[in-house]
Structures are given as structure tokens and as C-alpha cells.
Design an enzyme around this catalytic site. Structure first.
Site, short mmCIF file in Angstrom:
data_model
loop_
_atom_site.label_atom_id
_atom_site.label_comp_id
_atom_site.label_asym_id
_atom_site.label_seq_id
_atom_site.Cartn_x
_atom_site.Cartn_y
_atom_site.Cartn_z
N ASP A 78 27.74 4.38 -7.61
CA ASP A 78 27.51 4.49 -6.10
C ASP A 78 26.14 5.60 -6.22
O ASP A 78 26.52 6.75 -6.59
CB ASP A 78 28.69 5.37 -5.45
CG ASP A 78 28.40 5.08 -3.98
OD1 ASP A 78 27.33 5.67 -3.48
OD2 ASP A 78 29.26 4.40 -3.38
N SER A 125 27.39 2.89 1.88
CA SER A 125 28.21 2.17 0.75
C SER A 125 28.88 1.04 1.58
O SER A 125 29.10 0.02 0.60
CB SER A 125 28.95 3.19 0.17
OG SER A 125 28.33 4.16 -0.67
N GLU A 159 33.97 1.33 -9.98
CA GLU A 159 33.26 2.21 -9.14
C GLU A 159 32.82 3.55 -9.95
O GLU A 159 34.02 4.25 -9.93
CB GLU A 159 33.46 2.32 -7.64
CG GLU A 159 32.37 3.15 -7.20
CD GLU A 159 32.66 3.49 -5.75
OE1 GLU A 159 33.94 3.74 -5.33
OE2 GLU A 159 31.80 3.97 -4.68
N ASP A 173 27.27 9.38 -6.60
CA ASP A 173 27.00 9.52 -5.19
C ASP A 173 27.00 11.09 -4.53
O ASP A 173 26.51 11.79 -3.86
CB ASP A 173 27.77 8.61 -4.16
CG ASP A 173 27.07 8.69 -2.65
OD1 ASP A 173 26.26 8.42 -2.35
OD2 ASP A 173 27.99 9.06 -1.88
N HIS A 219 24.66 13.64 -3.38
CA HIS A 219 24.66 14.31 -2.25
C HIS A 219 24.45 15.76 -2.25
O HIS A 219 23.77 16.38 -1.26
CB HIS A 219 25.73 13.90 -1.42
CG HIS A 219 25.69 12.47 -0.46
ND1 HIS A 219 25.05 12.44 0.31
CD2 HIS A 219 26.33 11.46 -0.66
CE1 HIS A 219 25.15 11.11 0.84
NE2 HIS A 219 25.91 10.36 0.11
N ASP A 259 24.90 0.41 -5.23
CA ASP A 259 24.67 0.16 -3.77
C ASP A 259 23.53 0.47 -3.07
O ASP A 259 23.12 0.09 -2.17
CB ASP A 259 25.92 0.34 -2.98
CG ASP A 259 26.40 1.87 -3.28
OD1 ASP A 259 25.57 2.59 -4.11
OD2 ASP A 259 27.37 2.19 -2.55
N HIS A 260 23.00 1.74 -3.63
CA HIS A 260 21.94 2.40 -3.05
C HIS A 260 21.58 3.59 -3.90
O HIS A 260 22.32 3.87 -4.76
CB HIS A 260 22.03 2.74 -1.55
CG HIS A 260 23.28 3.82 -1.37
ND1 HIS A 260 23.35 5.05 -1.94
CD2 HIS A 260 24.20 3.27 -1.04
CE1 HIS A 260 24.66 5.50 -1.58
NE2 HIS A 260 25.18 4.41 -1.16
MG MG Z 1 31.19 4.46 -3.06
ZN ZN Z 2 26.57 8.39 -0.24
#
Ligand code: MG
Ligand code: ZN
Length: 353
Positions: A31, A72, A238, A243, A247, A285-286
Site C-alpha cells: 500500500d 486505497s 498487503e 503507506d 504518510h 494501489d497508489h
Molecule cells: Mg491498505
Molecule cells: Zn494512504
């Protein structure tokens, strides 16, 4: 006349297909993992990253139906239902209509399915793999989707969303053997027995907090269990905290999460290499954080190029294309620049009866 001529060819294609075993699919989602995050094991790891063995490389466009920059939930829905949707949507389209996901579709063909995450098992990424909700924050509804789903194995956090007065009955009535303490190997399972590990109230601890080998171990246990099924399996794994670290713009946290993810990809790769009938897809996912492995100084002096100063451009997500690497039978289908929804359609092509 034309149909008659085609018939023998169709019949022979059919009988050939029947002899083949269904293809197993392992999807690893980092992620928030852009190419710079994927590069981390090359500079911070102690050995050659397993990513180099994957051989098939693509890039994935990640925007949602409503936003250039996805979240997400829409990312997961795109990859696992083949539909671009609005940010926050779980397994529903822009009209909030349910769109069938890979777990639902493949279970009809006899596949077993599993999901492993370092977040809550009701988090947006796993949720899009098995559930449907108009908003990703509907954790209690998503938990109900998991219990009612065809998912045969799950491991992660999120116990708080499953607590109710029914207690354990919510699990035993659905034939789920639940573990709350630690991972353990599944010895002998009854044919329809399901297994769940909910090892944290919300997300799992971070790597710096001491999560240890949860992600690679849970992946191993899932593969041992799911691969018993002769009719194929699909497993989603995952690395959720890539992620979260991005962040937080926290380099040490991000490095630890990426090394753990690489270790987990190695488990999947080793399984697939030995099995010979499993495709492994590693993607994201990004991207999160606008992360880069930048040089130190602001000038182009050679000494500035000697060390990397990890740099973040934002505390949010970004729209950059994300990497995809694939290994195993059918992996060449994932080469090129793909829309995130194409991941779904290519998996369907590879697993179609
Ligand atoms: Mg996620
Ligand atoms: Zn995020």
C-alpha cells in the site's frame, strides 16, 4: 459449415483445459508503494532483493473514477472488481451497486481464498477483496462481509470490529477457527474449515514496534493451508504500513516495512518457483508521500551523490504510476502500462474455466 469446421478445434481446446490444474494466484499489495519505495531494498537491504527474479515488469495507472489521486478503497475496488469507482468505495461502483470481486467469482470455480494484512482485516485494501460497502469507514459491516464471505483464511488486526454479544458464536457458526494470541501452523483441516487470526484490536504493530515476522509467516501458513486445495487458490497479502510510514514521512519506519515486504515477496516467490502453477503479482494501489531516494546536497557535486537522503514531497497520496512485477505462468500478461482495473481482467483471463 463454418461452425462444423470449428467444432473439433473447440473440443480439443476444451479437453486440454480440463487436464490443466487451475492457476493459483498470489497478489502482494504494497500500500502506497511507488518505484522509490520498491527501490529501498536495493540500498538498505542486506542481500539481493527478490524483486529481480520476477522478470515481468509493468507500471500501473491508479486514478479513481472521481479523483486523479485515488485512495486505497477505490484502488482495491479497481484491482479486485475491475471497476473504477469513487474514493472511499468498497466493492461498489459509482452508483453504489455491488460489483463482484475476485473472491466471489473464483470461489464459484472451487478456488479457496485467503487474505493477510498488517492493517485491520477490515481495512480498505483487504475489504475490496471480499466485501462491499458504500464507505470504507463502515468497519462493522465490512467485518460481517468477511464472516459471510468465501474467504477461507485471514490474518491481520481489527478484532474490535468483530466483538459482539454473540462472542465466539459469530465465528464458530461460520465454521471459522479463530486465533487471537499468535500465528500457528494449521495441521489437519476439515474440508470446509476456515481459519482466522485476529492478532490486534486495530492495525498490527509496526515493524519498529516489534511486529517481527508476522507478514512472511502468515503468508507461509496461508500458502500451506490454501495449496491443499486441488481446485486452486487466490491469496492477497498487503504490506499496509508502507503507506502509513510514507504518510508519516518516517524513513526508518518505511525502510523497515519495505524490507519486511521484500521478505514476504520472497516467501511467495519461493512457493511459486517450487509449485510451478502459481502466478505472483507484486504491485501497489497508489504511491504515498511523493517519496524519492534523493542525493544529499542541492548542488551537483560528486560528494552529494555519495549518500541518499530520503525525501518526501507530501504527507498524502500521489498520482504517479506505480510498479508491477510478476512471476510464474501467465506473468507476461502483466507487462506494459496498465490501468489498475486491467489487473482484475487479466487475473480473470488466467483463471477462467
Ligand atoms: Mg491498505
Ligand atoms: Zn494512504
Amino acid at each position: 459449415m463454418g461452425i462444423l469446421l470449428l467444432l473439433p478445434a473447440l473440443l480439443s481446446a476444451q479437453s486440454r483445459r480440463e487436464k490443466e490444474k487451475p492457476l493459483n494466484v498470489i497478489i502482494l499489495i504494497g500500500d502506497g508503494m511507488g518505484t522509490s519505495q520498491l527501490s529501498i531494498p536495493y540500498y538498505y537491504g542486506k542481500r539481493e532483493p527478490v524483486f529481480g527474479y520476477f522478470g515481468n515488469v509493468g507500471l500501473v495507472e491508479t486514478s479513481s473514477a472521481t479523483h486523479k489521486i485515488t485512495d486505497s478503497a477505490a484502488g482495491s475496488t479497481a484491482m479486485f472488481t475491475g471497476r473504477k469507482t469513487y474514493n472511499n468505495a468498497i466493492g461498489v461502483d459509482t452508483d453504489t451497486l455491488i460489483r463482484y470481486n475476485l473472491t466471489e467469482i473464483l470461489s464459484k470455480q472451487g478456488y479457496k481464498s485467503g487474505v493477510v494484512t498488517t492493517a485491520s482485516i477490515t481495512g480498505a485494501t483487504p475489504a475490496g477483496f471480499y466485501g462491499h460497502a458504500s464507505d470504507r469507514r463502515m468497519h462493522y459491516d465490512i467485518a460481517e462481509w468477511l464472516l459471510e464471505s468465501e474467504v477461507d483464511f485471514f490474518a491481520g488486526g481489527g478484532l474490535q470490529f468483530f466483538l459482539s454479544e454473540e462472542g465466539d458464536d459469530r465465528f464458530t457458526s461460520r465454521n471459522i477457527e479463530l486465533e487471537l494470541e499468535r500465528l500457528k501452523k494449521i495441521r489437519r483441516a476439515e474440508p470446509d474449515q476456515r481459519f482466522g487470526f485476529l492478532l490486534a484490536m486495530d492495525g498490527m504493530p509496526s515493524m519498529p514496534e516489534g511486529r517481527g515476522d508476522f507478514l512472511p509467516e502468515a503468508t507461509k501458513i496461508a500458502l500451506d493451508f490454501l495449496s491443499e486445495n486441488e481446485e486452486g487458490f487466490i491469496l492477497l497479502v498487503e504490506g499496509a504500513q508502507i503507506d502509513w510510514a510514507s504518510h508519516a514521512n518516517d524513513t526508518d519506519y518505511l525502510v523497515a516495512e519495505m524490507l519486511d515486504f521484500e521478505e514476504t515477496a520472497r516467501v511467495a516467490y519461493n512457493f511459486a518457483k517450487k509449485d510451478g502453477n502459481t502466478v505472483v503479482i507484486v504491485t501497489a494501489d497508489h504511491e504515498t508521500g511523493g517519496f524519492s531516494l534523493a542525493a544529499s546536497g542541492k548542488e551537483r557535486y560528486s560528494e552529494d551523490y555519495a549518500t541518499i537522503t530520503p525525501t518526501f514531497g507530501t504527507t498524502t497520496h500521489s498520482a504517479t504510476l506505480v510498479p508491477l512485477i510478476a512471476y510464474g505462468p501467465g506473468a507476461e500478461k502483466f507487462r506494459g502500462i496498465l490501468r489498475n482495473t486491467e489487473i482484475f481482467f487479466r487475473i480473470i483471463e488466467l483463471t477462467a474455466e
